[in-house]
Design a protein around this motif. Sequence first.
Motif, PDB file in Angstrom:
ATOM      1  N   UNK A 186       0.833  -1.208   0.000  1.00 59.27           N
ATOM      2  CA  UNK A 186       0.000   0.000   0.000  1.00 59.27           C
ATOM      3  C   UNK A 186       0.866   1.256   0.000  1.00 59.27           C
ATOM      4  N   UNK A 187       2.042   1.160   0.622  1.00 56.49           N
ATOM      5  CA  UNK A 187       2.942   2.311   0.688  1.00 56.49           C
ATOM      6  C   UNK A 187       3.436   2.727  -0.691  1.00 56.49           C
ATOM      7  N   UNK A 188       3.322   1.835  -1.665  1.00 54.45           N
ATOM      8  CA  UNK A 188       3.804   2.128  -3.006  1.00 54.45           C
ATOM      9  C   UNK A 188       2.789   2.936  -3.815  1.00 54.45           C
ATOM     10  N   UNK A 189       1.562   3.043  -3.303  1.00 51.47           N
ATOM     11  CA  UNK A 189       0.529   3.840  -3.963  1.00 51.47           C
ATOM     12  C   UNK A 189       0.445   5.176  -3.232  1.00 51.47           C
ATOM     13  N   UNK A 190       1.135   6.167  -3.735  1.00 53.20           N
ATOM     14  CA  UNK A 190       1.309   7.413  -2.993  1.00 53.20           C
ATOM     15  C   UNK A 190      -0.001   8.107  -2.635  1.00 53.20           C
ATOM     16  N   UNK A 191      -1.019   7.993  -3.489  1.00 52.11           N
ATOM     17  CA  UNK A 191      -2.244   8.755  -3.265  1.00 52.11           C
ATOM     18  C   UNK A 191      -3.147   8.181  -2.177  1.00 52.11           C
ATOM     19  N   UNK A 192      -2.907   6.941  -1.787  1.00 56.04           N
ATOM     20  CA  UNK A 192      -3.687   6.403  -0.661  1.00 56.04           C
ATOM     21  C   UNK A 192      -2.805   5.564   0.266  1.00 56.04           C
ATOM     22  N   UNK A 193      -1.508   5.898   0.281  1.00 52.05           N
ATOM     23  CA  UNK A 193      -0.548   5.144   1.091  1.00 52.05           C
ATOM     24  C   UNK A 193      -0.878   5.180   2.574  1.00 52.05           C
ATOM     25  N   UNK A 194      -1.435   6.300   3.035  1.00 48.92           N
ATOM     26  CA  UNK A 194      -1.684   6.473   4.471  1.00 48.92           C
ATOM     27  C   UNK A 194      -3.152   6.317   4.853  1.00 48.92           C
ATOM     28  N   UNK A 195      -3.985   5.941   3.908  1.00 51.74           N
ATOM     29  CA  UNK A 195      -5.412   5.784   4.197  1.00 51.74           C
ATOM     30  C   UNK A 195      -5.628   4.495   4.988  1.00 51.74           C
ATOM     31  N   UNK A 196      -6.332   4.541   6.125  1.00 50.36           N
ATOM     32  CA  UNK A 196      -6.608   3.308   6.883  1.00 50.36           C
ATOM     33  C   UNK A 196      -7.293   2.282   5.988  1.00 50.36           C
TER      34      UNK A 196
ATOM     35  N   UNK B 170     -10.969   2.177   5.352  1.00 47.58           N
ATOM     36  CA  UNK B 170     -11.568   3.301   4.637  1.00 47.58           C
ATOM     37  C   UNK B 170     -11.267   3.264   3.141  1.00 47.58           C
ATOM     38  N   UNK B 171     -10.489   2.288   2.702  1.00 52.04           N
ATOM     39  CA  UNK B 171     -10.041   2.260   1.312  1.00 52.04           C
ATOM     40  C   UNK B 171     -11.193   2.167   0.310  1.00 52.04           C
ATOM     41  N   UNK B 172     -12.156   1.302   0.583  1.00 48.07           N
ATOM     42  CA  UNK B 172     -13.231   1.084  -0.388  1.00 48.07           C
ATOM     43  C   UNK B 172     -14.117   2.310  -0.581  1.00 48.07           C
ATOM     44  N   UNK B 173     -13.972   3.296   0.291  1.00 45.88           N
ATOM     45  CA  UNK B 173     -14.726   4.534   0.135  1.00 45.88           C
ATOM     46  C   UNK B 173     -13.846   5.704  -0.264  1.00 45.88           C
ATOM     47  N   UNK B 174     -12.580   5.433  -0.553  1.00 44.16           N
ATOM     48  CA  UNK B 174     -11.633   6.489  -0.902  1.00 44.16           C
ATOM     49  C   UNK B 174     -11.590   6.692  -2.413  1.00 44.16           C
TER      50      UNK B 174
ATOM     51  N   UNK C 120      -9.370   8.145  -4.441  1.00 46.85           N
ATOM     52  CA  UNK C 120      -8.110   7.824  -5.109  1.00 46.85           C
ATOM     53  C   UNK C 120      -7.924   6.315  -5.242  1.00 46.85           C
ATOM     54  N   UNK C 121      -8.333   5.595  -4.211  1.00 43.40           N
ATOM     55  CA  UNK C 121      -8.235   4.134  -4.258  1.00 43.40           C
ATOM     56  C   UNK C 121      -9.126   3.578  -5.367  1.00 43.40           C
ATOM     57  N   UNK C 122     -10.374   4.052  -5.423  1.00 42.15           N
ATOM     58  CA  UNK C 122     -11.308   3.550  -6.431  1.00 42.15           C
ATOM     59  C   UNK C 122     -10.845   3.913  -7.840  1.00 42.15           C
ATOM     60  N   UNK C 123     -10.289   5.122  -7.985  1.00 45.18           N
ATOM     61  CA  UNK C 123      -9.786   5.530  -9.300  1.00 45.18           C
ATOM     62  C   UNK C 123      -8.674   4.590  -9.753  1.00 45.18           C
ATOM     63  N   UNK C 124      -7.786   4.227  -8.817  1.00 40.82           N
ATOM     64  CA  UNK C 124      -6.700   3.320  -9.169  1.00 40.82           C
ATOM     65  C   UNK C 124      -7.227   1.931  -9.510  1.00 40.82           C
ATOM     66  N   UNK C 125      -8.228   1.486  -8.758  1.00 41.68           N
ATOM     67  CA  UNK C 125      -8.801   0.164  -9.017  1.00 41.68           C
ATOM     68  C   UNK C 125      -9.364   0.092 -10.433  1.00 41.68           C
ATOM     69  N   UNK C 126     -10.058   1.145 -10.852  1.00 39.06           N
ATOM     70  CA  UNK C 126     -10.663   1.113 -12.181  1.00 39.06           C
ATOM     71  C   UNK C 126      -9.638   1.371 -13.282  1.00 39.06           C
ATOM     72  N   UNK C 127      -8.502   1.985 -12.937  1.00 36.10           N
ATOM     73  CA  UNK C 127      -7.404   2.099 -13.898  1.00 36.10           C
ATOM     74  C   UNK C 127      -6.845   0.712 -14.208  1.00 36.10           C
ATOM     75  N   UNK C 128      -6.696  -0.087 -13.162  1.00 38.27           N
ATOM     76  CA  UNK C 128      -6.214  -1.456 -13.354  1.00 38.27           C
ATOM     77  C   UNK C 128      -7.229  -2.267 -14.152  1.00 38.27           C
ATOM     78  N   UNK C 129      -8.517  -2.069 -13.841  1.00 36.29           N
ATOM     79  CA  UNK C 129      -9.568  -2.769 -14.578  1.00 36.29           C
ATOM     80  C   UNK C 129      -9.496  -2.440 -16.067  1.00 36.29           C
TER      81      UNK C 129
END
Length: 345
Positions: free
Chosen positions: A83-93, A96-100, A102-111
């Motif tokens: 998680x530390x390698x993803x700078x935009x949500x590295x420190x997000x608990x 809380x990730x599934x509601x973040x 930046x996290x969702x944007x990255x997930x759909x980029x991978x998709x």
Amino acid sequence: MAFKFALLFGLVAFASACSQAPGTTTTTVTTTVTTVSADEGDEGILSSHDRSVIRKTWDQAKKDGDVAPQVLYRFVTAHPEYQKMFSKFASVPQNELLGNGNFLAQAYTILAGLNVVVQSLSSQELLANQLNALGGAHQARGATPIMFEQFGEILTGVLAEELGSAFNAEAQSAWKSGLAALVAGISKTLKKSEDLADPQTKFTGRQIRDAQRTWENIRGGRNAMVSSIFIKLFKETPRVQKYFAKFANVAVDALAGNADYEKQVALVADRLDSMIAALDDKLQILGNMNYMRYTHAARSIPRGVWEDFGRLIFDVLSSKGLSADELNSWRGVLGVFLNGIAPKK
């Protein structure tokens, strides 16, 4: 070769996102992909049937909006160091990730990257246009073969859950072949000489270097570390304490200060210390592991106990501020120790 390069391209979204530095700007390039309905005659390392099965199952899975977030979420929760390698949500608990956003944007980029892969399985022309751009970029971004293996395992696990009976043995086999092709192809690109395992000891130069260097900062407190691991292990699985006859019946909370217990702690801590010091001495480390294997075989300690002990060591190391690469090295070292001392039967 078509599938190897296709899947490599699709997971570039994952690798490049991991390495994005804080403050950088991401430019999104939209590529129009023409779905090829008929294979172009090159079986390569993946059969046309497998390619067809992968397309069919993916077409079903991508309709579910939960697939992408679940894959990325499980990846970073199973391997928190990444998680530390993803700078935009590295420190997000993590809760809380599934509601973040930046996290969702990255997930759909991978998709989106995976979608390009699946639709491009048979179009060598489209793939060829990407190869020059990719080149040796993966190595510079810090991606490692084990990351792709772990990501692939989680991806297939999510697909199995989402598709249910549609992800049958045939589909599992097709995806397994595809992901194996990815790992085989990308490993040659990513591995430096220090990442190649010694054929006898199974350790890589990087693992040896990272483990020995980081251990120097820990070894002074190794007795306390081993004691804390024993206490936690005995509380988790009380029957494990029975393997130590001299303090088998001592209450766990009364172990500290018990002479026999403290002697055992020191013995284990010093053995661990000597094994780490010997990592770069082939004869000595093999001798150490063989000694541990045969002296403990008579006590019939099952592999599961060693797995738990290794897991608890890794938990301690994870709390010491080690980097993701250093933890990966330790994961490898502990895995070799486990297989050398308590091989699978």
